[in-house]
Every structure is written in structure tokens, then in C-alpha cells.
Design a protein around this motif. Structure first.
Motif, PDB file in Angstrom:
ATOM      1  N   LEU A   6      -7.638   3.541  -0.146  1.00  0.00           N
ATOM      2  CA  LEU A   6      -6.305   3.704   0.429  1.00  0.00           C
ATOM      3  C   LEU A   6      -5.583   2.361   0.506  1.00  0.00           C
ATOM      4  O   LEU A   6      -4.404   2.240   0.151  1.00  0.00           O
ATOM      5  N   ARG A   7      -6.295   1.336   0.947  1.00  0.00           N
ATOM      6  CA  ARG A   7      -5.719  -0.007   1.007  1.00  0.00           C
ATOM      7  C   ARG A   7      -5.301  -0.493  -0.387  1.00  0.00           C
ATOM      8  O   ARG A   7      -4.242  -1.096  -0.558  1.00  0.00           O
ATOM      9  N   ASN A   8      -6.157  -0.218  -1.385  1.00  0.00           N
ATOM     10  CA  ASN A   8      -5.860  -0.659  -2.744  1.00  0.00           C
ATOM     11  C   ASN A   8      -4.578  -0.022  -3.274  1.00  0.00           C
ATOM     12  O   ASN A   8      -3.762  -0.687  -3.916  1.00  0.00           O
ATOM     13  N   VAL A   9      -4.415   1.278  -2.990  1.00  0.00           N
ATOM     14  CA  VAL A   9      -3.196   1.962  -3.439  1.00  0.00           C
ATOM     15  C   VAL A   9      -1.969   1.333  -2.806  1.00  0.00           C
ATOM     16  O   VAL A   9      -0.963   1.045  -3.479  1.00  0.00           O
ATOM     17  N   LEU A  10      -2.025   1.099  -1.493  1.00  0.00           N
ATOM     18  CA  LEU A  10      -0.879   0.525  -0.786  1.00  0.00           C
ATOM     19  C   LEU A  10      -0.593  -0.901  -1.249  1.00  0.00           C
ATOM     20  O   LEU A  10       0.574  -1.300  -1.403  1.00  0.00           O
ATOM     21  N   GLU A  11      -1.655  -1.673  -1.487  1.00  0.00           N
ATOM     22  CA  GLU A  11      -1.465  -3.047  -1.959  1.00  0.00           C
ATOM     23  C   GLU A  11      -0.887  -3.071  -3.376  1.00  0.00           C
ATOM     24  O   GLU A  11      -0.028  -3.906  -3.690  1.00  0.00           O
ATOM     25  N   GLU A  12      -1.356  -2.152  -4.242  1.00  0.00           N
ATOM     26  CA  GLU A  12      -0.828  -2.072  -5.608  1.00  0.00           C
ATOM     27  C   GLU A  12       0.656  -1.707  -5.593  1.00  0.00           C
ATOM     28  O   GLU A  12       1.457  -2.260  -6.359  1.00  0.00           O
ATOM     29  N   PHE A  13       1.030  -0.793  -4.705  1.00  0.00           N
ATOM     30  CA  PHE A  13       2.443  -0.420  -4.601  1.00  0.00           C
ATOM     31  C   PHE A  13       3.268  -1.580  -4.044  1.00  0.00           C
ATOM     32  O   PHE A  13       4.360  -1.892  -4.545  1.00  0.00           O
ATOM     33  N   HIS A  14       2.736  -2.250  -3.031  1.00  0.00           N
ATOM     34  CA  HIS A  14       3.446  -3.375  -2.412  1.00  0.00           C
ATOM     35  C   HIS A  14       3.671  -4.499  -3.413  1.00  0.00           C
ATOM     36  O   HIS A  14       4.708  -5.186  -3.392  1.00  0.00           O
ATOM     37  N   ALA A  15       2.713  -4.673  -4.322  1.00  0.00           N
ATOM     38  CA  ALA A  15       2.821  -5.730  -5.334  1.00  0.00           C
ATOM     39  C   ALA A  15       3.564  -5.263  -6.590  1.00  0.00           C
ATOM     40  O   ALA A  15       3.602  -5.984  -7.591  1.00  0.00           O
ATOM     41  N   SER A  16       4.121  -4.050  -6.526  1.00  0.00           N
ATOM     42  CA  SER A  16       4.895  -3.471  -7.636  1.00  0.00           C
ATOM     43  C   SER A  16       4.065  -3.224  -8.888  1.00  0.00           C
ATOM     44  O   SER A  16       4.592  -3.132  -9.991  1.00  0.00           O
ATOM     45  N   ARG A  17       2.751  -3.111  -8.709  1.00  0.00           N
ATOM     46  CA  ARG A  17       1.898  -2.759  -9.848  1.00  0.00           C
ATOM     47  C   ARG A  17       1.764  -1.244  -9.992  1.00  0.00           C
ATOM     48  O   ARG A  17       1.257  -0.757 -10.999  1.00  0.00           O
ATOM     49  N   LEU A  18       2.197  -0.532  -8.974  1.00  0.00           N
ATOM     50  CA  LEU A  18       2.286   0.926  -9.018  1.00  0.00           C
ATOM     51  C   LEU A  18       3.710   1.327  -8.680  1.00  0.00           C
ATOM     52  O   LEU A  18       4.305   0.781  -7.751  1.00  0.00           O
ATOM     53  N   LEU A  20       6.521   4.071  -7.255  1.00  0.00           N
ATOM     54  CA  LEU A  20       6.510   4.985  -6.112  1.00  0.00           C
ATOM     55  C   LEU A  20       5.889   6.315  -6.506  1.00  0.00           C
ATOM     56  O   LEU A  20       5.051   6.865  -5.770  1.00  0.00           O
ATOM     57  N   ASP A  21       6.268   6.839  -7.664  1.00  0.00           N
ATOM     58  CA  ASP A  21       5.730   8.132  -8.107  1.00  0.00           C
ATOM     59  C   ASP A  21       4.219   8.052  -8.335  1.00  0.00           C
ATOM     60  O   ASP A  21       3.477   8.993  -8.007  1.00  0.00           O
ATOM     61  N   GLU A  22       3.766   6.940  -8.912  1.00  0.00           N
ATOM     62  CA  GLU A  22       2.321   6.780  -9.146  1.00  0.00           C
ATOM     63  C   GLU A  22       1.555   6.701  -7.828  1.00  0.00           C
ATOM     64  O   GLU A  22       0.469   7.292  -7.692  1.00  0.00           O
ATOM     65  N   ALA A  23       2.112   5.999  -6.863  1.00  0.00           N
ATOM     66  CA  ALA A  23       1.470   5.904  -5.550  1.00  0.00           C
ATOM     67  C   ALA A  23       1.439   7.265  -4.871  1.00  0.00           C
ATOM     68  O   ALA A  23       0.416   7.655  -4.276  1.00  0.00           O
ATOM     69  N   VAL A  24       2.524   8.011  -4.972  1.00  0.00           N
ATOM     70  CA  VAL A  24       2.577   9.344  -4.376  1.00  0.00           C
ATOM     71  C   VAL A  24       1.536  10.257  -5.019  1.00  0.00           C
ATOM     72  O   VAL A  24       0.863  11.040  -4.327  1.00  0.00           O
ATOM     73  N   ASP A  25       1.389  10.171  -6.340  1.00  0.00           N
ATOM     74  CA  ASP A  25       0.392  10.989  -7.037  1.00  0.00           C
ATOM     75  C   ASP A  25      -1.017  10.714  -6.514  1.00  0.00           C
ATOM     76  O   ASP A  25      -1.827  11.636  -6.370  1.00  0.00           O
ATOM     77  N   LYS A  26      -1.315   9.451  -6.223  1.00  0.00           N
ATOM     78  CA  LYS A  26      -2.637   9.098  -5.716  1.00  0.00           C
ATOM     79  C   LYS A  26      -2.833   9.534  -4.272  1.00  0.00           C
ATOM     80  O   LYS A  26      -3.945   9.843  -3.839  1.00  0.00           O
TER      81      LYS A  26
END
Length: 250
Positions: A6-18, A20-26
Motif C-alpha cells: 500500500l505504501r509503495n502504491v502511494l509513494e509511486e503515485f506521489h512521485a508521478s511514476r503511477l 491516478l488511474d493506475e493507482a486507482v486500479d491497484k
């Protein structure tokens, strides 16, 4: 999905490596995944520290395989109880690294070994050899959940000297599971020997008046030994899970 993922997903989104849609899918499977015939609780690892466990009895082999595949994608370790060899064959086709413990009737996937504390172990005991399958369900459950487990089998009160010869390992255990059918007397004897939690596991082993484990269950509920808790008849998984929780408490 666990806290780390969960932390990895949020950190990836925060760093713009994911995106919004990709983060939502996860994240959208976090509450549960609806597969029509089952709603898989992918949030349980975060809430309880271990993923949802599959109770296979009453399910088809195909249903078990579908659930196992989904859980193994989103979790490091997966456990299924009351599984048959046919169910395992179906699971193996979609989860190649699944393993089967025939005696315990457990299918499990272990992508991450939880290192046990060697100083604290769960002791699983049986009154007779016929109680071993239920005891093994408890023992294997506890092991997969990251506990050191030792076993002492066939030490029932009909030959009580066998029990007394095991006093050293009994006294060293942190938690004890006692599986017994017939009249279930072993639990009271063990409970009177130790100052630690004893989990009574009644089994359906016995002749007619044992009523498929009801006699042992009632005997264990009426134990005069302090510090004894009781799970349902043949509920090895419940005993192993409870023992794991107690063993990991600090």
C-alpha cells in the motif's frame, strides 16, 4: 495487498511514476473483489496480519482454484483448508507453486517465509494417533503464519506415563494446542501441569456415545483446569490461528 505494498502504491503515485488511474486500479480491490460466486476480502492482510483463508469444504475444485489464483496475485502467502487432492490438482494448473499437505488437507502458497522466533514455540499435542490429521491442520497453519511448532503425538491418558515423559518440552512451550477425541481428558491433565495458554481442540474421533466429538467438546468446556480455551470440533485451523496470535504477542 499489505501495508508495504500500500505504501509503495502511494509513494509511486506521489512521485508521478503511477498515474491516478493506475493507482486507482491497484487500490480498487482493497475492500473486496467481486467474482460473482465469491467476494474476496483483499483488505484482510492489512486488518489482521494474514490474508483471507479459503475454507474449501462445499466449494468446487474450480471455485477453489479461482479464489486461490486471485489471492496469490495480491498476497505473499495463501492458505486453503479442508482441501482435497482434486482441488489441489485444479489449483496447481493456475498457481504452479502451490503445495499440498495431504494429512492436514491444506493447500498453501508461500512466496515469503515469515521467520519464526526460535525462543518461542507452539506445542501441538494429541491424545491418540487418530487425532493427528486435525492436529496437523493446526500445526501447519501455525507454521505458515510464521511460528516455530513442535509436536508430541499419542500421549493420551490411557497410557499417562507417555505424557509425563514429555514434561520438558511441555514446560518450554509458549502456547499448547491439545487435540483429543473420545472423552477429551488430556486437556485437563495438561492444563493442570502448566502456567501458559492451553487451546483445547476436540476431535470427532470416538465410538458412538462420543457423538462425533460432542462428548470431548463438552468435557473440555467443563475442564476444571484454569487457562484452557476451547475451539470447535475438528477446527484445527482455528486452533492454529489463535495459537499464532498468542505466540506473537509481546
Amino acid at each position: 495487498m499489505d501495508i508495504k505494498n500500500l505504501r509503495n502504491v502511494l509513494e509511486e503515485f506521489h512521485a508521478s511514476r503511477l498515474s491516478l488511474d493506475e493507482a486507482v486500479d491497484k487500490l480498487k480491490i482493497l475492500p473486496y473483489e467481486d467474482l460473482d460466486f465469491v467476494k474476496i476480502d483483499h483488505h484482510r492482510m492489512i486488518r489482521q496480519g494474514f490474508p483471507e483463508v479459503i475454507f474449501c469444504q462445499g466449494k468446487t475444485a474450480e471455485q477453489v482454484a479461482t479464489i486461490m489464483k486471485s489471492l496469490s496475485i495480491h498476497n505473499q502467502n495463501v492458505l486453503a483448508t479442508r482441501a482435497t487432492a482434486d482441488m489441489y490438482s485444479a489449483v496447481k494448473k493456475v498457481v504452479p507453486d502451490a503445495q499440498y499437505y495431504e494429512v492436514a488437507k491444506i493447500i498453501f502458497v508461500k512466496h515469503n517465509t515469515i521467520e519464526p522466533d526460535d525462543e518461542r514455540f507452539i506445542l501441538v499435542m494429541t491424545a491418540g494417533t487418530s487425532d493427528i490429521p486435525v492436529a496437523e491442520e493446526a500445526a501447519v497453519t501455525a507454521e505458515i503464519m510464521g511460528n516455530k511448532v513442535e509436536r508430541v503425538y499419542d500421549v493420551g491418558v490411557a497410557g499417562i506415563h507417555r505424557l509425563f515423559s514429555q514434561q520438558q518440552v511441555i514446560q518450554r512451550a509458549n502456547v499448547i494446542i491439545v487435540a483429543a477425541g473420545m472423552e477429551g481428558a488430556l486437556v485437563s491433565v495438561v492444563g493442570g501441569m502448566v502456567a501458559k495458554p492451553v487451546i483445547a481442540l476436540p476431535t470427532s474421533v470416538g465410538y458412538g456415545a462420543s457423538f462425533n466429538g460432542l462428548a470431548a467438546l463438552l468435557s473440555m468446556l467443563n475442564s476444571c483446569a484454569a487457562g484452557v480455551s476451547v475451539v470447535n470440533i475438528d477446527n484445527g485451523f482455528g486452533a492454529g490461528r489463535l495459537a499464532s496470535i498468542i505466540n506473537k504477542m509481546r
